[in-house]
Design a protein around this motif. Structure first.
Motif, PDB file in Angstrom:
ATOM      1  N   GLN A 313      14.438  14.456   8.040  1.00 21.35           N
ATOM      2  CA  GLN A 313      13.477  13.564   8.690  1.00 21.35           C
ATOM      3  C   GLN A 313      12.952  12.519   7.713  1.00 21.35           C
ATOM      4  N   ARG A 314      13.188  11.265   8.053  1.00 17.15           N
ATOM      5  CA  ARG A 314      12.673  10.133   7.290  1.00 17.15           C
ATOM      6  C   ARG A 314      11.945   9.245   8.284  1.00 17.15           C
ATOM      7  N   LYS A 315      10.640   9.074   8.096  1.00 13.51           N
ATOM      8  CA  LYS A 315       9.820   8.339   9.055  1.00 13.51           C
ATOM      9  C   LYS A 315       9.193   7.128   8.389  1.00 13.51           C
ATOM     10  N   MET A 316       8.883   6.109   9.191  1.00 14.70           N
ATOM     11  CA  MET A 316       8.197   4.925   8.674  1.00 14.70           C
ATOM     12  C   MET A 316       7.251   4.383   9.741  1.00 14.70           C
ATOM     13  N   ILE A 317       6.012   4.095   9.336  1.00 18.22           N
ATOM     14  CA  ILE A 317       5.069   3.385  10.200  1.00 18.22           C
ATOM     15  C   ILE A 317       4.405   2.283   9.383  1.00 18.22           C
ATOM     16  N   THR A 318       3.840   1.313  10.079  1.00 18.18           N
ATOM     17  CA  THR A 318       3.100   0.215   9.444  1.00 18.18           C
ATOM     18  C   THR A 318       1.728   0.129  10.100  1.00 18.18           C
ATOM     19  N   ILE A 319       0.680   0.029   9.287  1.00 18.62           N
ATOM     20  CA  ILE A 319      -0.690  -0.049   9.824  1.00 18.62           C
ATOM     21  C   ILE A 319      -1.056  -1.524   9.979  1.00 18.62           C
ATOM     22  N   ARG A 320      -1.359  -1.918  11.203  1.00 19.32           N
ATOM     23  CA  ARG A 320      -1.669  -3.326  11.488  1.00 19.32           C
ATOM     24  C   ARG A 320      -2.933  -3.768  10.742  1.00 19.32           C
ATOM     25  N   GLY A 321      -2.911  -5.034  10.291  1.00 24.13           N
ATOM     26  CA  GLY A 321      -4.114  -5.614   9.693  1.00 24.13           C
ATOM     27  C   GLY A 321      -4.425  -5.139   8.290  1.00 24.13           C
ATOM     28  N   THR A 322      -3.461  -4.443   7.658  1.00 23.31           N
ATOM     29  CA  THR A 322      -3.709  -3.913   6.305  1.00 23.31           C
ATOM     30  C   THR A 322      -3.017  -4.761   5.250  1.00 23.31           C
ATOM     31  N   VAL A 323      -3.542  -4.653   4.024  1.00 19.93           N
ATOM     32  CA  VAL A 323      -2.960  -5.288   2.840  1.00 19.93           C
ATOM     33  C   VAL A 323      -2.589  -4.179   1.853  1.00 19.93           C
ATOM     34  N   HIS A 324      -1.960  -4.567   0.754  1.00 17.94           N
ATOM     35  CA  HIS A 324      -1.486  -3.561  -0.216  1.00 17.94           C
ATOM     36  C   HIS A 324      -2.649  -2.726  -0.775  1.00 17.94           C
ATOM     37  N   GLN A 325      -3.822  -3.374  -0.913  1.00 16.04           N
ATOM     38  CA  GLN A 325      -4.979  -2.670  -1.490  1.00 16.04           C
ATOM     39  C   GLN A 325      -5.812  -1.932  -0.424  1.00 16.04           C
ATOM     40  N   SER A 326      -5.259  -1.740   0.760  1.00 23.61           N
ATOM     41  CA  SER A 326      -5.975  -0.966   1.783  1.00 23.61           C
ATOM     42  C   SER A 326      -5.925   0.539   1.499  1.00 23.61           C
TER      43      SER A 326
END
Length: 402
Positions: A313-326
């Motif tokens: 299992q390899r999963k990926m999500i992206t959090i909207r409205g975030t930057v690298h320093q979030s």
């Protein structure tokens, strides 16, 4: 000390059922030793002290060097902005858990150090994990320290100022600061060497916790008040994971490759450049990539996609409205305009972003460490099922036909 108007800012307290303790551990005083901050479930203490978020001024100097700004000026600015903040954990509080704790080793990003991810580490501890946040000695931390033996003449002359009242008098501290790339220097050889050392340091931290768990007496160079013998037989070392941010995300992949005792990994906005291509097929454990919306780019995502697998299992999500320093604590400690100016804050509320990150992480850890908790209530987050999440990535990657 610090900014009086910052009273509404601060690192959010952990949400889990356990009170959180923390202490520092250094075994072997040299640069080759193991150095980490430990977060753990603890007894609620009436008057327990909360540690400073930035342990001492040398770390301000290191951050200044990393950001290429004048040390004396930046020390005043950093002290004004961040000097009064505390970590939401009780310093050296007695360990307490009714069951064996799964273990997480945490790896910081480039220019960071062991205390800067306390919101994530404290949350995991409040949910019953023992978390060792490693301070790396590969010259990727903005600052760190170790000790060397004083010369006989220095030891004889006891009028010399002591470096720390918590360390044996025969030792003297030595600071190691961030090493910038030299003019014309190629980045990959340095970063690749560093990521290998970082993985070794994560494995060494796990080895030290294994010794502590088995009741072997350990010598903590930093003579803290914490009683390490209370951790004997307290950790479930069949359930260990590695988590890291940015360069720490690459460290997660390298650590999984080098040490099968790590059962899974969570890579927060991983920076994949330091890794050898031959590392990818050798990683056999599940991995969860949790990305920010603004940091990633096609070349980096395509390296993450090299880890895709039909059987693991390899999963990926992206959090909207975030930057690298979030992901580090900075995002909670600056007001809106400074936060956005310094790219420490995204468009999303920082607590909401980190809450999603933590819940998705806990669900993934339950799934792959076989925990009997209620973290599976957040399973949908692993697949990006939330208005603030994107399943996979927001970055367009052109697949080659090779």
């Amino acid at each position: 000390m610090g900014n009086c108007s910052n009273h509404h800012l601060g690192i959010p307290p952990a949400k889990g059922p356990h009170a959180v303790g923390c202490t520092d551990f250094m075994m072997d005083h040299t640069s080759k030793g193991s150095f980490f901050r430990l977060y753990y479930p603890c007894h609620e203490a009436e008057k327990a002290e909360k540690p400073d978020w930035i342990p001492c001024r040398e770390y301000f100097n290191g951050l200044a060097d990393f950001m290429k700004i004048n040390r004396s000026l930046s020390e005043r600015i950093f002290n004004y902005l961040f000097g009064s903040f505390k970590i939401p954990a009780h310093l050296d509080a007695p360990f307490k858990s009714n069951e064996k704790c799964p273990v997480v080793i945490f790896s910081h990003g480039l220019g960071a150090f062991r205390t800067l991810y306390s919101a994530i580490c404290a949350e995991l501890a409040s949910q019953g994990f023992v978390v060792a946040s490693v301070e790396h000695r590969d010259q990727s931390a903005s600052a760190t320290f170790f000790f060397h033996e004083k010369s006989e003449s220095q030891t004889a002359n006891q009028d010399l100022p002591k470096t720390s009242d918590s360390v044996q008098n025969s030792l003297e501290s030595e600071w190691m600061y961030y090493r910038a790339l030299q003019h014309g220097e190629s980045e990959f050889p340095l970063r690749n060497k560093q990521v290998k050392q970082r993985a070794d340091e994560c494995i060494l931290a796990l080895d030290r916790l294994t010794e502590i768990n088995s009741g072997i007496a350990v010598q903590n160079v930093l003579q803290t008040q914490f009683d390490w013998t209370t951790l004997e037989n307290s950790m479930d070392l069949c359930r260990t994971a590695v988590i890291g941010h940015s360069f720490g995300g690459a460290t997660v992949i390298e650590s999984l490759c080098k040490e099968v005792k790590f059962k899974c990994g969570v890579a927060l906005d991983a920076w994949m450049a330091p890794l050898d291509d031959e590392t990818f097929p050798r990683v056999k454990q599940p991995i969860f990539f949790i990305n920010s919306e603004k940091f990633q780019w096609a070349g980096n995502i395509s390296r993450m996609k090299k880890l895709e697998s039909a059987v693991i299992q390899r999963k990926m999500i992206t959090i909207r409205g975030t930057v690298h320093q979030s992901f580090p604590d900075f995002t909670f400690l600056t007001g809106d305009w400074i936060g956005k100016l310094m790219k420490l804050k995204g468009e999303i509320d920082p607590e909401l972003a980190l809450d999603l990150c933590n819940k998705a992480t806990l669900a993934f850890l339950q799934r792959h460490l076989g925990l009997e908790k209620n973290f599976n209530q957040w399973d949908p987050l692993i697949d990006g099922q939330d208005d603030n999440l994107i399943q996979g990535t927001n970055v367009t990657v052109i697949q080659s036909s090779i």
